[in-house]
Design an enzyme around this catalytic site. Sequence first.
Site, PDB file in Angstrom:
ATOM      1  N   SER A  80       0.594  -9.981  -0.811  1.00  0.00           N
ATOM      2  CA  SER A  80       0.421  -8.529  -0.723  1.00  0.00           C
ATOM      3  C   SER A  80       0.584  -7.925   0.656  1.00  0.00           C
ATOM      4  O   SER A  80       0.703  -6.705   0.781  1.00  0.00           O
ATOM      5  CB  SER A  80      -0.958  -8.145  -1.274  1.00  0.00           C
ATOM      6  OG  SER A  80      -1.980  -8.786  -0.524  1.00  0.00           O
ATOM      7  N   LYS A 104       0.798  -1.230   0.000  1.00  0.00           N
ATOM      8  CA  LYS A 104       0.000   0.000   0.000  1.00  0.00           C
ATOM      9  C   LYS A 104       0.834   1.284   0.000  1.00  0.00           C
ATOM     10  O   LYS A 104       0.370   2.323  -0.483  1.00  0.00           O
ATOM     11  CB  LYS A 104      -0.945   0.000   1.203  1.00  0.00           C
ATOM     12  CG  LYS A 104      -2.162  -0.895   1.068  1.00  0.00           C
ATOM     13  CD  LYS A 104      -3.184  -0.284   0.121  1.00  0.00           C
ATOM     14  CE  LYS A 104      -4.498  -1.041   0.138  1.00  0.00           C
ATOM     15  NZ  LYS A 104      -5.516  -0.398  -0.704  1.00  0.00           N
TER      16      LYS A 104
END
Length: 572
Positions: A374, A120
């Site tokens: 992720s 992110k």
Amino acid sequence: MEEIRAVADGVGIGFVDKTSESATPTSSRDPLPLLKVSSESLQYESGYLGAISDKTSDPHSDTNGNGGPTNVSYLTSILSSKVYEVAIESPLQYAPKISQRSGVRILLKREDLQPVFSFKLRGAYNMMAKLPKEQLEKGVICSSAGNHAQGVALAAERLKCNAVIVMPVTTPEIKWKSVERLGATVVLIGDSYDEAQTYAKRRSEEEGRIFIPPFDHPDVIIGQGTIGMEIVHQNPGPLHAVFVPVGGGGLIAGIAAYMKQVRPEVRIIGVEPADANAMALSLYRGQRVMLDQVGGFADGVAVKVVGEETFRLCRELVDGIVLVSRDAICASIKDMFEEKRSILEPAGALALAGANAYCKYYGLKDETVVAITSGANMNFERLRLVTQLADVGAKREAVLATFLQEEHGSFKNFCQLVGPINITEFKYRYDIGKDKALVLYSVGVHKAEELIAMKDRLESSGLRTLDLTDNDLAKDHLRHLMGGRSNLENELLYRFVFPERPGALMKFLHAFSPRWNISLFHYRAQGDTGANVLVGIQVPKEDEEEFIGQAKTLGYEFKDERKNKAYRLLMH
């Protein structure tokens, strides 16, 4: 209720459209409200590449669409991104153990190794680094209870600007303190993400701060797209597909925007939890929709509405969506731990679960695929649930129910019929009013053929056996309530998701008690995603409408479980 049949690649998938109402759009640019739908209205077998329909690529079917940057402009912007001022080029690692089991060369793109243990920060930093100095001096603001918050906080620290992070009051202390340690100002407000976002956007306007969205902005998408650029550099050889976890769509949109320009033959495949399939439903319908409820286990992708720009890119560039179960995600967390001694969060293991399911479904062999790991911001409290479900998700454990005669020697006979398969859990309670006992048990399975043979042995000996491996109600609640059968008058059975905060139980009790009698209550914590609670409550037929109204007013997600086969078998 409209009956719809989806057909893709010659495979028919029947489902009922459970659209209930419209919802307010998340963007003021949307001329029409978004359709509210159930995640259950589009389900297909795990591993199947679905979601693409004749409406997906038709621009005239999307009344909420708008123009955006061209694919070439995305490509050039990704190439010149400044994300490496804060992010690392994450390694692309071979997974030998997982690859050997699957027969496919699986490469892991290790975004869980970033400074904040998630991809992110790429998008947040790319957007913030482009802001003019005067704007940075006014500061930035975002709303997030997870990885986006840490990405914005770290980006602000590097750019020396003030950041306000708005988080729901239900956010675990460990998460908001980690954001504070990065120098950001944390504001805890509201019981839900929507309330926190509303406050953040209002304060953004009042103070002139720039709101940093988690996914729906070209600059955020460009930052995430640098992952696609790295994959191309790190693996110049043949590549069948890249599997990408999907929440709001920023990550997959960025990767697709780059890779479809330079490696158009590579499939870009999204992976979503079966109960959080907002992108799959939006692609299938050819327009963005809103989920009426979203599963929270993989909280990093628990999004009710995908982004406008992310959807525009995905409908053009993405090859399809694979749906996976909670059990499969848990199995992939375990696979990753055994492979690399790293513990992924559920959303972080989502792509690996999708890659495994896809390769198995299509019998893929001797190909190379990439799975994006992720994130690794796992809550420790959730590990218990992961360990309980991991072997089920990997098909190494099965949950079964068998009827035995209440007579001497029946248990010994049962064990003999089970044979060499290891029993990992066994639950039984004598019921004086019945001539047959129902036992609930789990067995370790090495091969599917072993389980089939065992069930055949039991059935041929007159012992009726049911496979409950895929029944979440049985695994979460009923396995702990064996022997609790009761034929109560007017008893309803509902599952509620309680927010993990003080007062949540009393709020529930104030809504229903003493108006109606609570006859069953089983609480199952799931970390900060909320508690899964099974409730039995005696409500006369004429009061059911009032009960439903009270449940909606309460504001907790809920589901009627009276028709669940496991409940009818074990508890009724």
